[in-house]
Design an enzyme around this catalytic site. Structure first.
Site, PDB file in Angstrom:
ATOM      1  N   HIS A   1       6.802  -5.470  13.388  1.00  0.00           N
ATOM      2  CA  HIS A   1       8.170  -4.938  13.538  1.00  0.00           C
ATOM      3  C   HIS A   1       8.946  -5.938  14.414  1.00  0.00           C
ATOM      4  O   HIS A   1       9.072  -7.100  14.062  1.00  0.00           O
ATOM      5  CB  HIS A   1       8.054  -3.530  14.145  1.00  0.00           C
ATOM      6  CG  HIS A   1       9.289  -2.685  14.109  1.00  0.00           C
ATOM      7  ND1 HIS A   1      10.436  -3.039  13.448  1.00  0.00           N
ATOM      8  CD2 HIS A   1       9.564  -1.474  14.685  1.00  0.00           C
ATOM      9  CE1 HIS A   1      11.348  -2.081  13.612  1.00  0.00           C
ATOM     10  NE2 HIS A   1      10.847  -1.130  14.356  1.00  0.00           N
ATOM     11  N   HIS A   7       9.417  -8.059   3.855  1.00  0.00           N
ATOM     12  CA  HIS A   7      10.003  -6.853   4.432  1.00  0.00           C
ATOM     13  C   HIS A   7       9.593  -5.660   3.592  1.00  0.00           C
ATOM     14  O   HIS A   7       9.482  -5.766   2.378  1.00  0.00           O
ATOM     15  CB  HIS A   7      11.535  -6.960   4.472  1.00  0.00           C
ATOM     16  CG  HIS A   7      12.143  -5.982   5.421  1.00  0.00           C
ATOM     17  ND1 HIS A   7      12.435  -4.705   5.061  1.00  0.00           N
ATOM     18  CD2 HIS A   7      12.467  -6.107   6.736  1.00  0.00           C
ATOM     19  CE1 HIS A   7      12.930  -4.070   6.114  1.00  0.00           C
ATOM     20  NE2 HIS A   7      12.959  -4.895   7.148  1.00  0.00           N
ATOM     21  N   ASP A  64      14.155 -11.916  11.462  1.00  0.00           N
ATOM     22  CA  ASP A  64      13.444 -12.400  12.652  1.00  0.00           C
ATOM     23  C   ASP A  64      13.098 -13.877  12.565  1.00  0.00           C
ATOM     24  O   ASP A  64      12.891 -14.521  13.588  1.00  0.00           O
ATOM     25  CB  ASP A  64      12.162 -11.580  12.866  1.00  0.00           C
ATOM     26  CG  ASP A  64      12.502 -10.218  13.414  1.00  0.00           C
ATOM     27  OD1 ASP A  64      13.531 -10.105  14.087  1.00  0.00           O
ATOM     28  OD2 ASP A  64      11.747  -9.263  13.164  1.00  0.00           O
TER      29      ASP A  64
HETATM   30  N1  CMC Z   1       2.724 -13.645   4.511  1.00  0.00           N
HETATM   31  C1  CMC Z   1       1.824 -13.620   3.512  1.00  0.00           C
HETATM   32  N2  CMC Z   1       1.638 -12.573   2.679  1.00  0.00           N
HETATM   33  C2  CMC Z   1       2.395 -11.493   2.891  1.00  0.00           C
HETATM   34  C3  CMC Z   1       3.357 -11.430   3.917  1.00  0.00           C
HETATM   35  C4  CMC Z   1       3.514 -12.560   4.746  1.00  0.00           C
HETATM   36  N3  CMC Z   1       4.421 -12.566   5.731  1.00  0.00           N
HETATM   37  N4  CMC Z   1       3.982 -10.222   3.894  1.00  0.00           N
HETATM   38  C5  CMC Z   1       3.416  -9.536   2.890  1.00  0.00           C
HETATM   39  N5  CMC Z   1       2.462 -10.296   2.274  1.00  0.00           N
HETATM   40  C6  CMC Z   1       1.686  -9.923   1.090  1.00  0.00           C
HETATM   41  C7  CMC Z   1       0.550  -8.954   1.454  1.00  0.00           C
HETATM   42  O1  CMC Z   1      -0.650  -9.654   1.724  1.00  0.00           O
HETATM   43  C8  CMC Z   1       0.466  -8.112   0.202  1.00  0.00           C
HETATM   44  O2  CMC Z   1      -0.243  -8.843  -0.767  1.00  0.00           O
HETATM   45  P1  CMC Z   1      -1.138  -8.048  -1.889  1.00  0.00           P
HETATM   46  O3  CMC Z   1      -0.167  -7.263  -2.716  1.00  0.00           O
HETATM   47  O4  CMC Z   1      -1.795  -9.148  -2.642  1.00  0.00           O
HETATM   48  O5  CMC Z   1      -2.080  -7.183  -1.120  1.00  0.00           O
HETATM   49  C9  CMC Z   1       1.909  -8.015  -0.295  1.00  0.00           C
HETATM   50  O6  CMC Z   1       2.551  -9.194   0.224  1.00  0.00           O
HETATM   51  C10 CMC Z   1       2.648  -6.777   0.225  1.00  0.00           C
HETATM   52  O7  CMC Z   1       2.466  -6.704   1.624  1.00  0.00           O
HETATM   53  P2  CMC Z   1       2.388  -5.343   2.434  1.00  0.00           P
HETATM   54  O8  CMC Z   1       1.683  -5.591   3.732  1.00  0.00           O
HETATM   55  O9  CMC Z   1       1.847  -4.255   1.560  1.00  0.00           O
HETATM   56  O10 CMC Z   1       3.924  -5.075   2.683  1.00  0.00           O
HETATM   57  P3  CMC Z   1       4.526  -4.075   3.735  1.00  0.00           P
HETATM   58  O11 CMC Z   1       5.771  -3.589   3.143  1.00  0.00           O
HETATM   59  O12 CMC Z   1       3.523  -3.062   4.168  1.00  0.00           O
HETATM   60  O13 CMC Z   1       4.795  -5.000   5.001  1.00  0.00           O
HETATM   61  C11 CMC Z   1       5.833  -6.494   6.505  1.00  0.00           C
HETATM   62  C12 CMC Z   1       6.031  -5.552   5.326  1.00  0.00           C
HETATM   63  C13 CMC Z   1       7.185  -6.918   7.061  1.00  0.00           C
HETATM   64  C14 CMC Z   1       5.054  -5.762   7.625  1.00  0.00           C
HETATM   65  C15 CMC Z   1       5.031  -7.726   6.031  1.00  0.00           C
HETATM   66  O14 CMC Z   1       5.749  -8.427   5.033  1.00  0.00           O
HETATM   67  C16 CMC Z   1       4.662  -8.655   7.179  1.00  0.00           C
HETATM   68  O15 CMC Z   1       3.640  -8.445   7.841  1.00  0.00           O
HETATM   69  N6  CMC Z   1       5.504  -9.707   7.437  1.00  0.00           N
HETATM   70  C17 CMC Z   1       5.335 -10.556   8.586  1.00  0.00           C
HETATM   71  C18 CMC Z   1       5.836  -9.870   9.843  1.00  0.00           C
HETATM   72  C19 CMC Z   1       7.340  -9.847   9.910  1.00  0.00           C
HETATM   73  O16 CMC Z   1       8.005 -10.846   9.681  1.00  0.00           O
HETATM   74  N7  CMC Z   1       7.868  -8.675  10.285  1.00  0.00           N
HETATM   75  C20 CMC Z   1       9.312  -8.505  10.528  1.00  0.00           C
HETATM   76  C21 CMC Z   1       9.975  -7.561   9.595  1.00  0.00           C
HETATM   77  S1  CMC Z   1      11.755  -7.682   9.694  1.00  0.00           S
HETATM   78  C22 CMC Z   1      12.180  -6.991  11.220  1.00  0.00           C
HETATM   79  C23 CMC Z   1      12.077  -5.531  11.238  1.00  0.00           C
HETATM   80  O17 CMC Z   1      12.906  -4.888  10.574  1.00  0.00           O
HETATM   81  O18 CMC Z   1      11.214  -5.020  11.957  1.00  0.00           O
END
Ligand code: CMC
Length: 428
Positions: free
Chosen positions: A265, A306, A364
């Site tokens: 987050h 995201h 971010d």
């Molecule tokens: N790098 C590599 N792979 C990724 C990433 C990433 N940053 N983000 C998602 N994936 C992949 C993940 O491995 C999954 O792959 P698969 O379908 O093969 O299992 C797929 O994309 C979907 O990911 P998810 O974890 O199910 O997606 P989510 O919606 O639960 O998570 C997120 C969203 C923001 C937590 C995630 O993209 C992440 O961890 N990003 C990095 C941290 C980040 O930048 N966070 C800030 C968010 S913006 C500020 C805010 O509003 O808080």
């Protein structure tokens, strides 16, 4: 209008009719509140398809990359408004007139000082305490200072608490920074704008004033504005859940700060810079991108992806502009760290894995780069996100208290042991 409903059939039993509701925009919702009467719950860990409340504040269309505050697009607010006006809009629900705007700015300006005891509270922290650890404590502690405004059923009390929070967050965040670097605290200067004052409290010292370049003030104001609210994210939902028990606003916002801290987050802006330092050099980018794609490796490209935005993050588009402006004003276009960030952005934007999974740079990614360019230590990044988001948290909390609400109490799918006998200790 015809009343719509959804029909649920469980194992051929009689149909269960569930009412449906439509908002002004966005998906319809199926009202499952009566399902408990049929001895069944729904299961949605991570709230992927569950609306936990009704809200008038912010709307996001993740497919189209749209973010509206009270109906106004974020790009328009970033261009035509400023942080404090957006605060007014979020909290009050409408744009202020010129007089209302001036009054609001004056109110916030005259609430910027914190009680002197806060200084003693901060000095009790270890010299290297993380600013978010201090902020959680400081904001929670505000409830011990403002007994005059803790009646959550009183709208005037709720408003003054909101004003105090919005006004004092930059002061407390800057005090945490000063403690962290071992410098004396700098008091707010009420002749300065919100963003300018924050930079003044961060960078001036008793020996020297920090002259703030207008482009940097604008970038700081935009960082606050672009973080002001984001619908029912993890920290806002935490604030609502804490508030649903009747807890005071300072305690609720402290809970929000704790939820924001995690790297998935608000902690992502700090994680972006740590990741860039770890990558170190452009030649290492392919190796790190491969790590990010490897299912067996927990490493992710921080600042990418995201939960809601699957096209682009509209805040990132605005932040990217500010980022380029700041780097130019500060003459940092050729700084190795910022060149590395640009290369990583380009690499990921052209990579099939990131394209197919719709993983774009988020807000971010760019805010981390701007804050670093401004000379703000990475440990402060999430505290700055918290400062901007405070208005969103307090607006949602106020909206919840104003409307009919019940204590939030999720149910569960229990997977532990069934009833069993308690064995005497010698038989275990
Ligand atoms: N790098 C590599 N792979 C990724 C990433 C990433 N940053 N983000 C998602 N994936 C992949 C993940 O491995 C999954 O792959 P698969 O379908 O093969 O299992 C797929 O994309 C979907 O990911 P998810 O974890 O199910 O997606 P989510 O919606 O639960 O998570 C997120 C969203 C923001 C937590 C995630 O993209 C992440 O961890 N990003 C990095 C941290 C980040 O930048 N966070 C800030 C968010 S913006 C500020 C805010 O509003 O808080």
């Amino acid at each position: 209008m015809t009343k719509r409903s959804a029909t649920l059939i469980i194992d051929g039993q009689p149909h269960i009719e569930l009412p449906m509701h439509s908002g002004t925009l966005g998906h319809d919702v199926i009202d499952i509140g009566s399902l408990g009467d049929h001895n069944v719950f729904t299961y949605d860990p991570g709230f992927s398809a569950t609306a936990a409340c009704q809200s008038d504040i912010t709307y996001i269309d993740g497919e189209k990359g749209v973010l509206l505050h009270r109906g106004y697009p974020i790009e328009v607010l970033a261009e035509k408004s400023d942080y404090l006006e957006t605060c007014y809009l979020l909290f009050e629900g409408y744009l202020p007139t010129a007089d209302q705007k001036a009054d609001f700015e004056k109110t916030i300006r005259y609430h910027t000082m914190v009680n002197r005891s806060m200084e003693q509270f901060i000095s009790g922290f270890r010299y290297d305490a993380h600013p978010m650890a201090m902020l959680c404590g400081l904001v929670g502690a505000m409830s011990s200072f403002y007994h005059d405004s803790l009646d959550i059923t009183n709208q005037q009390h709720r408003t003054i608490s909101a004003h105090r929070l919005i006004a004092k967050m930059p002061t407390m965040a800057a005090m945490c920074h000063k403690h962290f670097i071992g410098q004396p605290y700098i008091y707010p200067d009420n002749s300065l704008s919100y963003a300018e004052n924050f930079l003044h409290m961060m960078f001036s010292t008793p020996c020297e004033d920090y002259p703030v370049h207008p482009a940097l003030t604008r970038a700081m104001d935009r960082i606050f504005l672009l973080h002001a609210d984001h619908e029912q994210n993890a920290s806002t939902s935490t604030v609502r859940l804490a508030g649903s028990s009747g807890a005071n606003p300072f305690a609720c916002i402290a809970a929000g700060i704790a939820a924001l801290w995690g790297p998935a987050h608000g902690g992502a802006n700090e994680a972006v810079l740590n990741m860039l330092s770890e990558i170190g050099d452009e030649k290492n980018i392919p190796k790190f991108v491969l790590k990010a794609k490897d299912k067996n490796d927990p490493f992710r490209l921080m600042g990418f992806g995201h939960r809601v935005y699957k096209n682009h993050d509209p805040r990132a588009t605005v932040m990217r502009e500010s980022c380029n402006e700041v780097l130019t004003v500060l003459g940092l276009e050729n700084d190795p760290l910022f060149k590395l960030a640009k290369k990583l952005e380009q690499f990921a934007l052209e990579d099939d894995y990131f394209i197919s999974k719709k993983l774009y740079p988020n807000v971010d990614f760019y805010s981390g780069i701007i804050l670093k360019a401004l000379g703000i230590p990475v440990e402060m990044f999430t505290g700055i996100f918290a400062t901007g988001r405070t208005v969103g948290w307090v607006s949602h909390w106020n909206e919840m208290i104003t409307n009919a609400y019940r204590i939030g109490r999720p149910r569960q799918l229990y997977t532990g042991p069934a009833l069993r006998d308690f064995p005497p200790i010698e038989e275990r």
